[in-house]
Design an enzyme around this catalytic site. Structure first.
Site, PDB file in Angstrom:
ATOM      1  N   CYS A 149      17.763 -85.670  83.207  1.00 53.07           N
ATOM      2  CA  CYS A 149      17.416 -84.615  82.253  1.00 53.07           C
ATOM      3  C   CYS A 149      18.688 -83.612  82.336  1.00 53.07           C
ATOM      4  O   CYS A 149      19.092 -82.843  81.063  1.00 53.07           O
ATOM      5  CB  CYS A 149      16.457 -83.809  83.040  1.00 53.07           C
ATOM      6  SG  CYS A 149      16.388 -83.483  84.500  1.00 53.07           S
ATOM      7  N   HIS A 242      17.291 -76.599  81.175  1.00 52.54           N
ATOM      8  CA  HIS A 242      18.454 -76.589  81.999  1.00 52.54           C
ATOM      9  C   HIS A 242      19.468 -76.091  81.244  1.00 52.54           C
ATOM     10  O   HIS A 242      20.056 -76.612  80.260  1.00 52.54           O
ATOM     11  CB  HIS A 242      18.755 -78.097  82.367  1.00 52.54           C
ATOM     12  CG  HIS A 242      17.696 -78.921  83.066  1.00 52.54           C
ATOM     13  ND1 HIS A 242      16.788 -78.289  83.977  1.00 52.54           N
ATOM     14  CD2 HIS A 242      17.715 -80.103  83.493  1.00 52.54           C
ATOM     15  CE1 HIS A 242      16.129 -79.007  84.649  1.00 52.54           C
ATOM     16  NE2 HIS A 242      16.538 -80.171  84.549  1.00 52.54           N
TER      17      HIS A 242
HETATM   18  N1  LIG Z   1      10.580 -83.508  85.388  1.00 53.35           N
HETATM   19  C1  LIG Z   1      11.592 -83.451  84.592  1.00 53.35           C
HETATM   20  O1  LIG Z   1      12.048 -82.620  83.976  1.00 53.35           O
HETATM   21  C2  LIG Z   1      12.322 -85.062  84.616  1.00 53.35           C
HETATM   22  C3  LIG Z   1      13.151 -85.260  83.622  1.00 53.35           C
HETATM   23  C4  LIG Z   1      13.820 -86.436  83.602  1.00 53.35           C
HETATM   24  C5  LIG Z   1      13.444 -87.459  84.454  1.00 53.35           C
HETATM   25  N2  LIG Z   1      12.253 -87.421  85.271  1.00 53.35           N
HETATM   26  C6  LIG Z   1      11.870 -88.472  86.065  1.00 53.35           C
HETATM   27  O2  LIG Z   1      10.544 -88.843  85.638  1.00 53.35           O
HETATM   28  C7  LIG Z   1       9.914 -89.144  86.846  1.00 53.35           C
HETATM   29  C8  LIG Z   1       8.616 -88.733  87.060  1.00 53.35           C
HETATM   30  O3  LIG Z   1       8.884 -87.085  87.224  1.00 53.35           O
HETATM   31  P1  LIG Z   1       7.717 -86.117  87.291  1.00 53.35           P
HETATM   32  O4  LIG Z   1       8.518 -84.825  87.084  1.00 53.35           O
HETATM   33  O5  LIG Z   1       6.756 -86.583  86.114  1.00 53.35           O
HETATM   34  O6  LIG Z   1       6.787 -86.234  88.444  1.00 53.35           O
HETATM   35  P2  LIG Z   1       5.508 -85.812  89.256  1.00 53.35           P
HETATM   36  O7  LIG Z   1       5.084 -84.866  88.395  1.00 53.35           O
HETATM   37  O8  LIG Z   1       5.753 -85.968  90.611  1.00 53.35           O
HETATM   38  O9  LIG Z   1       4.537 -87.112  88.722  1.00 53.35           O
HETATM   39  C9  LIG Z   1       4.683 -88.316  89.412  1.00 53.35           C
HETATM   40  C10 LIG Z   1       3.761 -89.265  88.999  1.00 53.35           C
HETATM   41  O10 LIG Z   1       4.079 -90.769  89.335  1.00 53.35           O
HETATM   42  C11 LIG Z   1       2.558 -91.213  89.936  1.00 53.35           C
HETATM   43  N3  LIG Z   1       2.687 -91.763  91.127  1.00 53.35           N
HETATM   44  C12 LIG Z   1       3.067 -91.359  92.418  1.00 53.35           C
HETATM   45  N4  LIG Z   1       2.893 -92.375  93.209  1.00 53.35           N
HETATM   46  C13 LIG Z   1       2.730 -93.463  92.776  1.00 53.35           C
HETATM   47  C14 LIG Z   1       2.301 -94.830  92.908  1.00 53.35           C
HETATM   48  N5  LIG Z   1       2.511 -95.440  94.351  1.00 53.35           N
HETATM   49  N6  LIG Z   1       1.812 -95.689  92.083  1.00 53.35           N
HETATM   50  C15 LIG Z   1       1.732 -95.467  90.755  1.00 53.35           C
HETATM   51  N7  LIG Z   1       1.945 -93.969  90.403  1.00 53.35           N
HETATM   52  C16 LIG Z   1       2.368 -93.083  91.207  1.00 53.35           C
HETATM   53  C17 LIG Z   1       1.696 -89.781  90.221  1.00 53.35           C
HETATM   54  O11 LIG Z   1       0.734 -90.268  90.034  1.00 53.35           O
HETATM   55  P3  LIG Z   1      -0.506 -89.175  90.973  1.00 53.35           P
HETATM   56  O12 LIG Z   1      -0.825 -87.878  89.952  1.00 53.35           O
HETATM   57  O13 LIG Z   1      -1.826 -90.318  90.879  1.00 53.35           O
HETATM   58  O14 LIG Z   1      -0.177 -89.001  92.230  1.00 53.35           O
HETATM   59  C18 LIG Z   1       2.289 -89.013  88.925  1.00 53.35           C
HETATM   60  O15 LIG Z   1       1.699 -89.446  87.805  1.00 53.35           O
HETATM   61  C19 LIG Z   1      10.740 -89.248  87.949  1.00 53.35           C
HETATM   62  O16 LIG Z   1      11.451 -90.385  88.228  1.00 53.35           O
HETATM   63  C20 LIG Z   1      11.785 -88.234  87.835  1.00 53.35           C
HETATM   64  O17 LIG Z   1      13.028 -88.112  88.188  1.00 53.35           O
HETATM   65  C21 LIG Z   1      11.594 -86.163  85.513  1.00 53.35           C
END
Ligand SMILES: NC(=O)c1ccc[n+]([C@@H]2O[C@H](COP(=O)([O-])OP(=O)(O)OC[C@H]3O[C@@H](n4cnc5c(N)ncnc54)[C@H](OP(=O)(O)O)[C@@H]3O)[C@@H](O)[C@H]2O)c1
Length: 350
Positions: A149, A242
């Site tokens: 991001c 950001h």
């Molecule tokens: N936030 C940002 O600005 C952003 C920007 C660019 C990229 N990203 C990337 O996008 C990805 C997700 O980020 P996020 O911010 O959305 O994280 P998040 O809010 O922590 O969400 C994580 C997701 O993964 C699921 N998960 C966790 N453990 C799992 C497993 N063992 N099997 C299947 N699903 C599982 C969670 O499900 P449960 O709810 O069931 O636990 C939830 O749906 C990351 O790689 C992050 O680096 C994020």
């Protein structure tokens, strides 16, 4: 009207997963048909499993959908993935192996040499790397990624300048929103009234991804952009957006009005193809001395436009300026949806 393509979301309950649901609610080409997350959420109605954190309501149809196990069995052939990198490293290849078009957000596969890391306005031609993937040869499945991001806002601002004047060196200092850490993310007691000068692996990602994105496709690999790059990343108490302070040195001489014109007139394939999520203006230069600011400018172009401001001479390199980009829209779900639209336009989605 032709029927829409069914898509699935892996990691549907997280911050980025929610942005996918929002971005796809009225999408003209794609329809959410499958949602998956961890064991914690599996089997529950989506509205119960997700702690919905967006200002728009959960679409009724999605609220009632049952969260599936995160396995390719029964999943649609187009998958948007928003998993933590460690889990993505294990699960994402299983989907590509099973013949899915995997459009991922995580860092797990971004730097793999045969996996395109794409911003459609900047390096849509890198999508051709798909044809070199073993998944593609075996099952017709493949993987495409969007950048981190912070890298995406930076590269949107650098690309028009690099095209015209060639970058020689880039210094980037970020002030990154808390939503970038997912949910629940950083504890409020750690971030309120504070700045945290460390985000694990973020500086490395910005440095290597920026050079891959601005690199040249050469057959089955990308030759990284030939410029020096250094990033310093900080977490600040901002909800979304950001902000980055950038200094650059250029190989060719540029006047400030030429740089501003390069930003304001930048248009690329997504704008020419009129892809549904493409902003009319990918980059906008703001003249006011104190802009861009996340509170006022983060939603430009429905969160898909990169705002730039404060261009002035740099006492060490040539020029310095400020960049702002929406981290969960242009930096995550919106970026992946635009990648999928480009894949469809190029005939990769069947
Ligand atoms: N936030 C940002 O600005 C952003 C920007 C660019 C990229 N990203 C990337 O996008 C990805 C997700 O980020 P996020 O911010 O959305 O994280 P998040 O809010 O922590 O969400 C994580 C997701 O993964 C699921 N998960 C966790 N453990 C799992 C497993 N063992 N099997 C299947 N699903 C599982 C969670 O499900 P449960 O709810 O069931 O636990 C939830 O749906 C990351 O790689 C992050 O680096 C994020």
């Amino acid at each position: 009207m032709p029927s829409k393509l069914p898509v699935g979301i892996l990691g549907a309950t997280g911050i980025v997963g929610q942005r996918f649901i929002q971005a796809l609610e009225h999408h003209p080409w794609f329809e959410v048909a499958w949602l998956a997350a961890s064991d914690r959420s599996e089997g529950k109605p989506y509205a119960e499993a997700a702690r919905w954190r967006l200002k728009t309501a959960i679409p009724d149809r999605v609220a009632k959908m049952t969260v599936s196990p995160a396995s390719p069995n029964g999943a649609p052939k187009i998958i948007f993935a928003a998993l933590d990198a460690a889990i993505a490293r294990e699960l994402e290849p299983q989907f590509a192996d099973a013949g899915c078009a995997l459009v991922s957000n995580s860092s797990a596969l971004r730097m793999q040499s045969d996996v395109p890391l794409v911003i459609p306005e900047v390096n849509g031609d890198h999508i051709a790397l798909i044809d070199h993937q073993t998944w593609r040869k075996n099952s017709r499945g493949f993987a495409v990624t969007n950048p981190n991001c912070s890298a995406i806002g930076l590269v949107m601002a650098l690309a028009p300048i690099h095209q015209a004047f060639e970058l020689d060196a880039v210094l980037a200092v970020t002030m990154q929103a808390v939503s970038g850490a997912g949910y629940p993310g950083v504890a409020s007691l750690d971030i309120l009234g504070n700045v945290i000068p460390f985000i694990k692996n973020e500086e490395e990602k910005m440095e290597e991804e920026t050079r891959k994105l601005l690199g040249q496709l050469n057959g089955s690999k990308v030759i990284p952009g030939p410029f020096a790059m250094s990033a310093q990343c900080n977490r600040v108490a901002v909800e979304d957006g950001h902000t980055e302070s950038i200094s650059i040195r250029l190989k060719k001489k540029a006047k400030p009005e030429e740089i501003i014109e390069a930003w304001n007139t930048y248009r690329a394939e997504p704008q020419e193809l009129k892809l549904p999520s493409a902003p009319e203006r990918p980059v906008i230069y703001l003249d006011a001395a104190d802009r861009p600011q996340p509170r006022f400018d983060v939603d430009m172009g429905a969160g898909m436009t990169t705002a730039v401001g404060r261009l002035r001479p740099c006492g060490v390199l040539d020029w310095k300026f400020t960049v702002l980009s929406h981290n969960t829209i242009r930096g995550a779900a919106g970026a992946a949806v635009l990648n999928a639209e480009l894949l469809k336009a190029k005939g990769y989605l069947g």
